[in-house]
Design an enzyme around this catalytic site. Structure first.
Site, short mmCIF file in Angstrom:
data_model
loop_
_atom_site.label_atom_id
_atom_site.label_comp_id
_atom_site.label_asym_id
_atom_site.label_seq_id
_atom_site.Cartn_x
_atom_site.Cartn_y
_atom_site.Cartn_z
N CYS A 167 0.84 -1.20 0.00
CA CYS A 167 0.00 0.00 0.00
C CYS A 167 0.88 1.25 0.00
O CYS A 167 2.03 1.21 0.45
CB CYS A 167 -0.92 0.00 1.22
SG CYS A 167 -2.31 -1.14 1.08
N HIS B 129 -5.99 -1.32 -2.18
CA HIS B 129 -5.75 -2.64 -1.60
C HIS B 129 -6.87 -3.63 -1.93
O HIS B 129 -6.62 -4.84 -1.98
CB HIS B 129 -5.64 -2.50 -0.07
CG HIS B 129 -5.29 -3.77 0.64
ND1 HIS B 129 -3.99 -4.23 0.77
CD2 HIS B 129 -6.07 -4.69 1.27
CE1 HIS B 129 -3.99 -5.36 1.46
NE2 HIS B 129 -5.23 -5.66 1.77
N ASN C 37 -0.08 -14.56 -8.61
CA ASN C 37 -0.77 -15.50 -7.73
C ASN C 37 -1.81 -14.71 -6.94
O ASN C 37 -1.46 -13.77 -6.23
CB ASN C 37 0.21 -16.14 -6.74
CG ASN C 37 1.29 -16.94 -7.42
OD1 ASN C 37 1.06 -17.57 -8.43
ND2 ASN C 37 2.50 -16.90 -6.88
N HIS D 201 -1.25 -7.48 -7.07
CA HIS D 201 0.11 -7.37 -7.58
C HIS D 201 0.48 -8.66 -8.30
O HIS D 201 -0.17 -9.69 -8.17
CB HIS D 201 1.11 -7.14 -6.44
CG HIS D 201 1.39 -8.36 -5.63
ND1 HIS D 201 0.47 -8.91 -4.75
CD2 HIS D 201 2.49 -9.17 -5.56
CE1 HIS D 201 0.98 -9.99 -4.18
NE2 HIS D 201 2.20 -10.18 -4.65
N GLN E 41 4.28 -10.62 -10.17
CA GLN E 41 5.73 -10.67 -10.06
C GLN E 41 6.34 -10.93 -11.43
O GLN E 41 5.64 -11.37 -12.36
CB GLN E 41 6.17 -11.76 -9.08
CG GLN E 41 5.68 -11.54 -7.66
CD GLN E 41 6.25 -12.56 -6.69
OE1 GLN E 41 7.46 -12.63 -6.48
NE2 GLN E 41 5.38 -13.36 -6.10
#
Length: 346
Positions: free
Chosen positions: A69, A113, A153, A166, A168
């Protein structure tokens, strides 16, 4: 591009130009020292990453302690700015780097969030695509990097340890075995039949129609005939392109629109939302680029409202997947959920 307190890179990508993101990181952090190793398995002709230092990484923090955040009201998370659109930064607890080589980055899709990727607005989807393309290009240029893997994920049931929206990016110092095997199959198809294995598969799914979930003029989303997971969708450009950078502007727009719509349908499969894994399959940095065909894929391990598929003996030990859901039924259920932008196949 900036630097976090321990020297890691952070890069902001904004929906609109001219925003000031030059905020210093007030934390006092030691420089990261990844201790990962890459070990070769001669029996399976595969590579295994050993990353024991990741045992101490952040695990399912509360909303108030979320490190992804924005740093509002004196917060000291990973992102110093009080707000952001999309941001990429080096992972504080990377699986790669150090003796292993390669690099791991985190990509945050929104400062909200509680947001969902499938509900992101068009401008944000464009920004995510720009970030993915930029990071693929930059990481591909690093010494020793052989493959850039973009993934997400989502949900504790699939293993995600942070709930903030998010993904990666792993820059591997090798080509992962699953992709290597697929490209070997593509090369055998080219020698035997001529042309692209993946283009042929896309054409066959379009003719069959029964597993097609949705489509646009330039993109198509379908459940593969031999799906391994209860609900699994592949999104392909109709044109043969090796990677994200090879897409033209209209293809980028349609790909992200269709991909987001697929994720939105996955979110509405069950209540509560099922966990999922989503990832980008693109060409390796240096080999088999002419055989590779870009695709975005998503699957969930949830097979029913209250049941997860576990990788038990057949999958984990023998490597043979058993799917409890008929792919045609999965496609029909996803089609019936409807969408907002792409055309459903009927």
């Amino acid at each position: 591009m900036g630097r976090l307190a321990d020297g890691r890179e952070i890069i902001y990508f904004d929906d609109v130009p001219g925003l000031d993101r030059s905020v210093p990181d007030p934390r006092s952090l030691p420089r990261p020292e990844p201790r990962s190793e890459v070990r070769y398995d001669p029996v399976l002709d595969d590579w295994v990453v050993i990353a024991a230092h990741r045992q101490i990484r952040t695990h399912l923090p509360t909303r108030e302690e979320c490190p992804l955040c924005p740093s509002r009201g004196g917060g000291t998370g990973e992102i110093p700015a009080a707000d952001y659109h999309v941001v990429a930064f080096e992972n504080r607890f990377p699986s790669l780097g150090g003796p292993a080589g390669g690099r791991c980055e985190v990509v945050c899709f929104t400062s909200d969030h509680h947001a969902r990727f499938g509900a992101l607005p068009a401008a944000r989807l464009d920004t995510v695509m720009r970030a993915w393309t930029d990071r693929t290009r930059a990481l591909s240029a690093l010494p020793g990097v052989e493959y850039v893997f973009i993934f997400e994920n989502q949900g504790a049931g699939i293993g995600a340890t942070l709930q903030h929206p998010h993904g990666q990016i792993y820059a591997y110092p090798f080509v992962p075995a699953t992709l290597a095997r697929a490209l070997e199959s593509a090369e055998r198809f080219r020698r035997r039949e001529g042309g692209c294995l993946f283009c042929s598969m896309v054409a066959a799914e379009e003719r069959a129609a029964v597993r097609v979930v949705a489509e646009t003029e330039r993109m198509i989303a379908f459940v593969p005939e031999a799906a391994r997971w209860p609900f699994e969708v592949h999104v392909y450009p109709r044109r043969h392109v090796p990677d994200l950078e090879a897409l033209d502007e209209r293809e980028r727009v349609e790909l992200m629109m269709l991909y987001a719509e697929v994720l939105d349908r996955f979110d509405r499969l069950f209540d509560p939302r099922p966990p999922y894994v989503a990832h980008v399959v693109q060409a390796p940095v240096r080999r088999s680029r002419e055989q590779a065909h870009l695709s975005l894929r998503v699957f969930t391990s949830q097979r029913a409202e209250d049941k997860l598929k576990f990788l038990a003996a057949s999958e984990s030990a023998a490597g043979a997947f058993i799917n409890d859901v008929l792919p045609e039924d999965a496609a029909r259920r996803l089609r019936d959920l409807g969408g907002t932008g792409a055309r459903p196949r009927v």
